[in-house]
Design an enzyme around this catalytic site. Structure first.
Site, PDB file in Angstrom:
ATOM      1  CE1 TYR A 240      -4.254  -1.461   0.264  1.00 34.39           C
ATOM      2  CE2 TYR A 240      -3.258  -2.884   1.905  1.00 34.39           C
ATOM      3  CZ  TYR A 240      -4.306  -2.591   1.060  1.00 34.39           C
ATOM      4  OH  TYR A 240      -5.395  -3.422   1.007  1.00 34.39           O
ATOM      5  CB  THR A 271      -2.681  -3.501  -6.717  1.00 37.69           C
ATOM      6  OG1 THR A 271      -4.029  -4.010  -6.834  1.00 37.69           O
ATOM      7  CG2 THR A 271      -2.290  -2.776  -7.978  1.00 37.69           C
ATOM      8  CG  ASP A 272      -2.649  -5.328  -0.318  1.00 34.02           C
ATOM      9  OD1 ASP A 272      -3.724  -5.978  -0.390  1.00 34.02           O
ATOM     10  OD2 ASP A 272      -1.953  -5.293   0.700  1.00 34.02           O
ATOM     11  CD1 TRP A 273      -9.177  -7.102  -2.592  1.00 39.59           C
ATOM     12  CD2 TRP A 273      -7.072  -7.599  -3.084  1.00 39.59           C
ATOM     13  NE1 TRP A 273      -9.174  -8.304  -3.269  1.00 39.59           N
ATOM     14  CE2 TRP A 273      -7.886  -8.639  -3.592  1.00 39.59           C
ATOM     15  CE3 TRP A 273      -5.704  -7.692  -3.306  1.00 39.59           C
ATOM     16  CZ2 TRP A 273      -7.396  -9.739  -4.277  1.00 39.59           C
ATOM     17  CZ3 TRP A 273      -5.201  -8.807  -3.991  1.00 39.59           C
ATOM     18  CH2 TRP A 273      -6.033  -9.805  -4.458  1.00 39.59           C
TER      19      TRP A 273
END
Length: 769
Positions: A240, A271-273
């Site tokens: 993030y 990506t991370d969420w």
């Protein structure tokens, strides 16, 4: 003749129809499959299904594949492209245990957390856990396990430390690589995360981690490098945070220059969420998959292609990488999953891993294992509601977790009343009030006891317990999780109620000449210095999954000899942590920048180099037996390319046991400053019987000797004398020897990238002097 001519005409007419048939993934070139996509399809396939991952649309075909999975990739049926399923799981697969309209349950095994697994120092054990977890991923219809998490435990207040292996990148890299190999051997994929420097939860989506190039290379990227090169994970997940000004998912130098060009990564990056802010830059950077995806992002990418900000060729390259990933998956191979993994077998794997990861910190007067103990007084709420792991994406929906109460009763010990009844009644009352709360995904009922303050005890109850029992066991618990960091006063140090319980119980039992054991059911280091002299024994159980209670009982009883060692340092006080004055950043109440002033001096590198006494050092752990170290030998006294180091370990005690052997290297202090020593190898013996020996071999290569020189972007091994130290911890060195490197070596030349976007003043040994 007319019939033949008609046949030829029909063939000519049919030819173009066959040549224009839609290409299929797996049958045709990926390039042709990509070319057959519409622009709208291209945009959709570089992102997940968004809300359709978790909720079926009101009309049309259902989109939920596995309830509780974190995300799904987009499928294009006409091109033979299936959707694939990505699920959380650092400590076990995370899906809904009781899905709607399902024929049966979907319980998963809760394995020990990464912190506990690192304390096994057993890469073979970690690989076995990966195999068991991978089989559950496969049999529950998922394709990728979003694990391992392998960020550095820089500060003990980080909320996700339980998901991470260690303060040391070598340990983290080796354990992560073993885990990846285990999972992927079953035909499922992994996602090494969070790339990189996701070392705090406070403002994690925006905070800028300001880190020197050397600290990045030696500490925060090194573990990832080891895992990538040694295990070839299917995917990598970006973090993030920002690093030196840029979101990691939007950083070309991180994802393309370093990850792909320098390290040779061939997989997919996701990506991370909901991370990052510039999805066009993510495409340019080499972050192929945007998760979980939404309409706004799709509209932005479509617009970017049409107005020339995003070359469609970049989109095509990213899609090609995604399709290569999809072709590896069980979904593409049409694997017929059963929804019935062997949970009983996996529970045994979890049990043995828990036993090897637990650490005996103190054992005075042979308090452990139990001797002539039949009746146990069990103190502390956590004894009756053991903590399996943390909250957030690291949570697992298991069928049953064994508490310490249950574990000791399974081992045929009698728990004295009314103490047991007192705790059970209070806990049942609390849980009864939450009877309608869900047990899944952070429900109040699941974590209510973990978050309660410690239950007060009367003097009469303690005195009655002393008379009725042979020994006292006190359990202290700490819950941690994603999304929030801890505070020193409500996590790191004991509460007044906990301190009072330890003092009062120890005083009463010692007056009766009976012993007290403290069990720590925690996810990371806490303060121990102020109270560790009270109990006779301290046992670090960590958060070891669903079998934690049985594992503790097996070790306390002596059925199993403890062999775990800490993969992090327990400081005397929080102020001793080198990042304590700057964590989680500036301004403290709402961090924008987090300055890594500790530089390369993280964990034992700091405590050992600056001569700061810890409460329990890195690599520390006791056994019920003793080990002798002998015959330390080098393959040569002068280094050339590689060197082998051998040492003989002998069980010099009276019971069988395993020993963790650690190799530290002290490099010459020439042109650049270095830690006083660094871990360069470790191994765990087999179970050695009394008087049995085993020879362990370690290999040092040029990279093991080198440090990163930022000015020339190179790994350099300095000429001079190198001291090899073999120890049972960073501060308990059993044997030493040395060798020489005649000339300095530029081991690897890297790119000059990821320089800090603002000044960061790092601590130095010269400041100490």
């Amino acid at each position: 003749m007319r019939k033949r001519n008609l046949f030829l005409v029909l063939c000519l007419l049919a030819g173009p129809v066959f040549s224009q048939s839609v290409p299929q993934l797996g049958s045709n070139r990926i390039k042709d499959v990509v070319a057959a996509m519409t622009l709208e399809e291209k945009v959709k396939i570089v992102m997940g299904l968004g809300g359709d991952t978790w909720t079926n649309p009101k009309e049309g075909k259902p989109t939920v594949i596995v309830q509780g999975a974190a995300g799904c990739t987009y499928g294009i049926a006409r091109l033979g492209i299936p959707p694939t399923v990505l699920a959380d799981g650092p400590a076990g697969l995370r899906i809904v245990a009781n899905p709607d309209n399902a024929d049966g349950t979907r319980y998963c095994t809760a394995f020990p957390t990464a912190t506990a697994m690192a304390s096994t120092w057993n890469t073979e054990m970690e690989e076995n856990v990966g195999k068991a977890m991978g089989k559950e991923v496969l049999e529950y219809g998922c394709d990728v396990l979003l694990a391992p998490a392998m960020n550095i435990q820089r500060n003990p207040l980080n909320g996700r430390n339980f998901e991470y292996f260690s303060e040391d990148p070598f340990v983290a890299g080796k354990m992560a690589a073993s885990f990846v190999r285990g999972v992927q051997s079953q035909g499922a994929g992994t996602s090494v995360k969070h790339f990189a420097a996701n070392n705090q939860e406070t403002n994690r989506g925006s905070v800028n981690e300001v880190i020197s190039q050397r600290a990045l290379r030696e500490i925060y990227l090194r573990g990832f490098e080891i895992a990538i090169k040694e295990s070839n994970p299917w995917t990598v997940m970006t973090s993030y945070n920002r690093i030196n000004g840029f979101h990691t998912a939007e950083n070309y130098d991180l994802l393309t220059t370093i990850l792909r060009q320098e390290w040779g990564f061939k997989g997919m990056v996701t990506t991370d969420w909901t991370s990052g802010t510039d999805w066009v830059n993510q495409m340019h950077a080499g972050n192929e998959m945007i998760m979980p995806g939404d309409k706004k992002q799709a509209e932005e990418l479509l617009k970017a292609v049409r107005d020339g900000r995003l070359d469609e060729k970049v989109l095509d390259e990213n899609i090609s990488c995604i399709l290569e990933y999809i072709m590896k998956t069980p979904s593409f191979k049409n694997y017929k999953y059963s929804n019935k993994p062997n949970l009983e077998t996996n529970a045994l794997v979890a049990l043995h891993a828990a036993e090897e990861g637990m650490v005996l910190l103190k054992n005075e007067n042979e308090a452990l294992p139990f001797k002539k103990v039949k009746k146990v007084a069990l103190f502390g709420k956590t004894s009756y509601h053991f903590i399996t792991g943390g909250t957030g994406s690291g949570e697992v929906n298991y069928k049953h977790a064994v508490s310490l109460q249950e574990g000791l009763e399974n081992a045929k010990y009698k728990l004295v009343s009314p103490l047991k009844d007192y705790y059970v009644n209070i806990i049942d009352s609390v849980l009864g009030k939450l009877k309608n709360a869900t047990k899944e995904f952070g429900g109040d009922k699941k974590f209510a006891i973990d978050k309660m303050i410690e239950i007060n005890l009367s003097d009469n109850l303690i005195d009655a317990s002393v008379k009725a029992s042979d020994i006292a066991v006190i359990t202290l618990g700490r819950t941690t999780g994603e999304g929030w960091d801890r505070k020193e006063n409500d996590y790191f140090v004991l509460s007044n109620a906990e301190q009072e319980m330890i003092r009062k119980v120890c005083k009463a039992y010692h007056a009766a000449k009976k012993k007290v054991v403290v069990v720590l059911n925690i996810g990371g280091p806490i303060e121990t210095e102020s109270w560790k002299n009270y109990p006779d024994a301290i046992f670090l159980a960590w958060q070891t999954g669903q079998e934690g209670g049985n594992a503790v009982a097996n070790i306390l009883s002596g059925k199993v000899n403890p062999s775990g060692k800490t993969a992090q340092t327990f400081p005397v006080k929080y102020a001793d942590v080198p990042s304590s004055s700057t964590f989680p950043g500036e301004p403290a109440e709402n961090p924008i920048n987090s300055f890594y002033n500790d530089g390369i001096y993280v964990g034992y590198r700091y405590y050992d180099s600056f001569n700061i006494k810890p409460s329990y050092e890195f690599g520390y752990g006791l056994s019920y037996t003793t080990f002798k170290y002998s015959d330390l030998k080098l393959s040569s006294t002068t280094f050339s390319n590689k060197m082998n180091v051998t040492v003989t370990i002998t069980n010099a005690g009276k019971v069988a046991g395993k020993e963790v052997v650690q190799l530290y290297l002290s490099a010459p202090q020439n042109k650049i400053e270095k830690p006083v020593q660094e871990l360069k190898g470790f191994a765990k013996t087999r179970l050695l019987k009394p008087n049995e020996s085993q020879i362990l071999t370690f290999t040092l290569d040029e990279r093991a000797l080198s440090s990163y020189w930022s000015g020339i972007s190179s790994w350099v091994a300095d000429a001079g004398k190198y001291e090899v130290k073999i120890g049972t911890s960073s501060r308990d060195i059993k044997a030493t020897t040395s060798f020489n490197l005649d000339k300095s070596i530029v081991v690897e030349k890297e790119h000059y990238v990821l320089q800090p976007d603002r000044y960061v003043k790092e601590i130095s040994i010269t400041d100490k002097k």
